[in-house]
Design a protein around this motif. Sequence first.
Motif, short mmCIF file in Angstrom:
data_model
loop_
_atom_site.label_atom_id
_atom_site.label_comp_id
_atom_site.label_asym_id
_atom_site.label_seq_id
_atom_site.Cartn_x
_atom_site.Cartn_y
_atom_site.Cartn_z
N ASP A 115 0.82 -1.22 0.00
CA ASP A 115 0.00 0.00 0.00
C ASP A 115 0.85 1.27 0.00
O ASP A 115 0.31 2.38 -0.06
CB ASP A 115 -0.93 0.01 1.22
N GLY A 116 2.17 1.11 0.11
CA GLY A 116 3.06 2.27 0.10
C GLY A 116 3.18 2.99 1.42
O GLY A 116 3.72 4.09 1.48
N ALA A 117 2.70 2.37 2.52
CA ALA A 117 2.74 3.02 3.83
C ALA A 117 3.99 2.66 4.61
O ALA A 117 4.63 3.52 5.23
CB ALA A 117 1.49 2.64 4.62
N ALA A 118 4.36 1.38 4.62
CA ALA A 118 5.50 0.91 5.41
C ALA A 118 6.73 0.78 4.54
O ALA A 118 6.66 0.32 3.39
CB ALA A 118 5.17 -0.43 6.06
N HIS A 119 7.87 1.18 5.11
CA HIS A 119 9.14 1.06 4.40
C HIS A 119 9.66 -0.36 4.56
O HIS A 119 9.84 -0.84 5.68
CB HIS A 119 10.15 2.06 4.96
N PRO A 120 9.92 -1.08 3.46
CA PRO A 120 10.32 -2.49 3.57
C PRO A 120 11.65 -2.71 4.27
O PRO A 120 11.92 -3.83 4.73
CB PRO A 120 10.39 -2.94 2.10
N ASP A 121 12.48 -1.68 4.34
CA ASP A 121 13.78 -1.82 4.99
C ASP A 121 13.79 -1.27 6.42
O ASP A 121 14.86 -1.12 7.01
CB ASP A 121 14.86 -1.10 4.17
N SER A 122 12.61 -0.97 6.96
CA SER A 122 12.53 -0.41 8.32
C SER A 122 11.44 -1.13 9.11
O SER A 122 10.48 -0.52 9.57
CB SER A 122 12.25 1.10 8.26
N LEU A 123 11.60 -2.43 9.24
CA LEU A 123 10.61 -3.26 9.93
C LEU A 123 11.14 -3.74 11.28
O LEU A 123 12.30 -4.15 11.39
CB LEU A 123 10.24 -4.48 9.07
N CYS A 124 10.27 -3.68 12.29
CA CYS A 124 10.59 -4.19 13.62
C CYS A 124 9.48 -5.14 14.06
O CYS A 124 8.34 -5.04 13.60
CB CYS A 124 10.71 -3.06 14.65
N ILE A 141 12.30 -14.42 13.76
CA ILE A 141 13.71 -14.09 13.51
C ILE A 141 14.51 -15.30 13.04
O ILE A 141 15.63 -15.14 12.53
CB ILE A 141 14.38 -13.44 14.74
N THR A 142 13.95 -16.52 13.20
CA THR A 142 14.63 -17.70 12.65
C THR A 142 14.12 -18.04 11.25
O THR A 142 14.70 -18.90 10.59
CB THR A 142 14.43 -18.92 13.57
N LYS A 143 13.04 -17.39 10.81
CA LYS A 143 12.46 -17.68 9.50
C LYS A 143 12.79 -16.62 8.45
O LYS A 143 12.76 -16.90 7.25
CB LYS A 143 10.93 -17.78 9.62
N THR A 144 13.06 -15.38 8.90
CA THR A 144 13.32 -14.30 7.96
C THR A 144 14.26 -13.29 8.58
O THR A 144 14.29 -13.12 9.81
CB THR A 144 12.00 -13.60 7.55
N ASN A 145 15.02 -12.62 7.72
CA ASN A 145 15.90 -11.55 8.16
C ASN A 145 15.37 -10.18 7.72
O ASN A 145 16.11 -9.21 7.69
CB ASN A 145 17.32 -11.76 7.60
N ARG A 146 14.08 -10.13 7.41
CA ARG A 146 13.49 -8.87 6.93
C ARG A 146 13.40 -7.82 8.03
O ARG A 146 13.36 -6.62 7.74
CB ARG A 146 12.10 -9.14 6.36
N PHE A 147 13.35 -8.24 9.27
CA PHE A 147 13.19 -7.29 10.38
C PHE A 147 14.56 -6.82 10.86
O PHE A 147 15.48 -7.62 11.05
CB PHE A 147 12.40 -7.94 11.51
N LYS A 148 14.66 -5.53 11.08
CA LYS A 148 15.93 -4.93 11.47
C LYS A 148 16.19 -5.02 12.97
O LYS A 148 17.33 -4.89 13.42
CB LYS A 148 15.98 -3.47 11.02
N ALA A 149 15.12 -5.20 13.74
CA ALA A 149 15.27 -5.30 15.20
C ALA A 149 14.05 -6.03 15.75
O ALA A 149 12.96 -6.00 15.16
CB ALA A 149 15.40 -3.92 15.84
N ALA A 150 14.23 -6.69 16.90
CA ALA A 150 13.16 -7.46 17.53
C ALA A 150 13.25 -7.34 19.03
O ALA A 150 14.32 -7.11 19.60
CB ALA A 150 13.24 -8.93 17.11
N MET A 151 12.09 -7.47 19.68
CA MET A 151 12.04 -7.60 21.14
C MET A 151 11.17 -8.80 21.49
O MET A 151 10.01 -8.88 21.10
CB MET A 151 11.49 -6.34 21.80
N ILE A 152 11.73 -9.74 22.24
CA ILE A 152 11.02 -10.93 22.70
C ILE A 152 10.66 -10.72 24.16
O ILE A 152 11.54 -10.68 25.03
CB ILE A 152 11.87 -12.20 22.54
#
Length: 655
Positions: free
Chosen positions: A504-513, A528-539
């Motif tokens: 939809d053009g709202a979210a930047h694909p290189d700025s995902l958390c 985080i074990t299935k994809t590296n698309r996210f730049k940061a995570a909190m568990i």
Amino acid sequence: MKTFKLLLLFLGISLIGLSQSWTPGQMIRMKRISSAVISHDGSRVAYTVSSPLMEGEKSEFLTHIWIASANGTMNRQFTFGDKSCSNVRFSCDGKYLSFTSARDGKTQLYLMFADGGEAEKITSQKNDVGAYAWSPDSRSIAFLMQDTLTTSEELDNKEKRDMKVVDKYKNSHLYILSLQKDTDDKYQVKRLTTGEFHITDINWSPDSRTIAFSHQQNPSADNWSTSDISSVPASGGDIKLLFKNTGADRNPKFSPDGQWLAFVSDGGTPTWAGRYDVYISPVNGGSVKKLAITSDQSPFIIDWNADSKSLWVVESYRTSSAIYSLPSDGKPPKMISQNKGVYSGPSFNAAGDMMSYVYTDTETPPEVMVMSLKDKQTRKLSSANESFTKMTHGKTEIISWKSKDGKYTIEGLVTWPVNYHKNRKYPLILNIHGGPAGVFNQGYTGAGGIYPIQYFADQGYIVLRPNPRGSGGYGADFRFANKNDWGFGDYEDVMAGVDKLIADGAAHPDSLCVTGWSYGGYMTSMIITKTNRFKAAMIGAGVTNLVSMTHTSDIPGFLPDYFDGELWDKTDVYMKHSAMFSVKNAKTPTLVIHGENDQRVPISQGQEIYMALKRLGVPAEMVVYPRTQHGPGEPKFIQDIGERVIKWFDQYLKR
């Protein structure tokens, strides 16, 4: 100054928004409102207001009682002091107001006139008083209390012989307090039940002669499926078993005419995801009748209507909540609430023509409301959070998308950044709920919490809160849809929502958390074990290893129920659905947060993935909160988590 204003406009920041910035410190100050209880004559509503105490050594919520007139002419605080007062109730004759408080150390019952005055302590038990209920004739109060230590156990504790035998519990039993004082001017308390069972809920018969109660084997959280319903004379006597299935029977309610007893049951088929219905049975014996199925099949009985021909029930309904009138003749339920916002703690007057409740929606802070059921007119009675209405909110809307396998339509709540512009792409926070049968609803986004949504929006993030398969609120079949499938179908559901916002053009694909708590923490660890698309995570308090989780949690039957088998019979399945067995694929910088005293998801679950990420060279940090169980309760900790999460995300994001 003109240049400065133009710069702000270019950056998408308004002067108003700048002067009213959202922060976790500000949001934690929102008053928490609960227990909106209407008097039997419908003239007044009692409720509680909780405020954070965070100065110096304090980090707690102080709760006090307020009363408002239903016509809106009066609204004032009734209890004061440095000790919380909660569990407020009106006596059925409207003369008294009761509540519980730990003013003298232990939680005890207090009584005061409904018009105000000094509160009188009416119990002095050795243990905390739990749930309680007024008798319809207003002469007695029934209450629950956990069994006290024996004399020998007290001595052992003093002399450091306080070893604990696992799975040995102190059960809660039923007591009755007479409001007629004895010759020594004291209130008399009588114990009504004994035995190897734990009482969870109580309800009086309309003639004040009998008390029905639900009970289970012991207080263990893993014994949810053992609940049965019995009754006992209020004067004392033999316990009568009323309903006993292989599953859970609970939430008993006598009809006002004394002819029926309603209850909620899984029909003898217990599962953690749950499929519940309302049943009624003649009080004097006879066939049990199942009433019409509610939308989510997760009803809670509030009470019967005055005519004994229908019941008031409440449950989740998609991203809202539903309050139904459920006919006792088997006809379909009729919703009396709206499909917008969240109605919590509904209460009805004796005539059944007025309802009090706490209402909130995504941009409306919680306040006490009253509704006339004759014409659906509503009135706001409280104004505890008026200052929050003046803030500039990031707008929240409901979006939907098709699941990748085409089986389901998935809904989610999207909160847009404050001063959002459609021609600009923003960083995205994917926030996943717990449960897995939890649900994100239209609750207030400005509330203080571990995920302060408006703070995220104020910092320029889009926040997506999806309700993937397995969520509550969308019916039992949807709630069961992730059995044997944790971390796979639900993973595809949430990722499809992310992809929609990118397309939809709202979210930047290189700025995902990505972040989540409990089951949401599990999903984050799997992501985080299935994809590296996210730049940061909190568990947050996340399940990361089903193998080690199964027999260290206080609910060892939970995972075998969801995976249709024990660990030793399906070890490969448990491994397949655990992040720890594919953690070598992880590259995402990850913050791990856990409560030190968490028994539901033991702290070792967080430690396992933190240690693995560190050994793999993945940026990782673990923060442990002392005294904290499965979720933080101290306001300083709640505020800290919100601040810490954004700091971690900002560190690794492209803007």
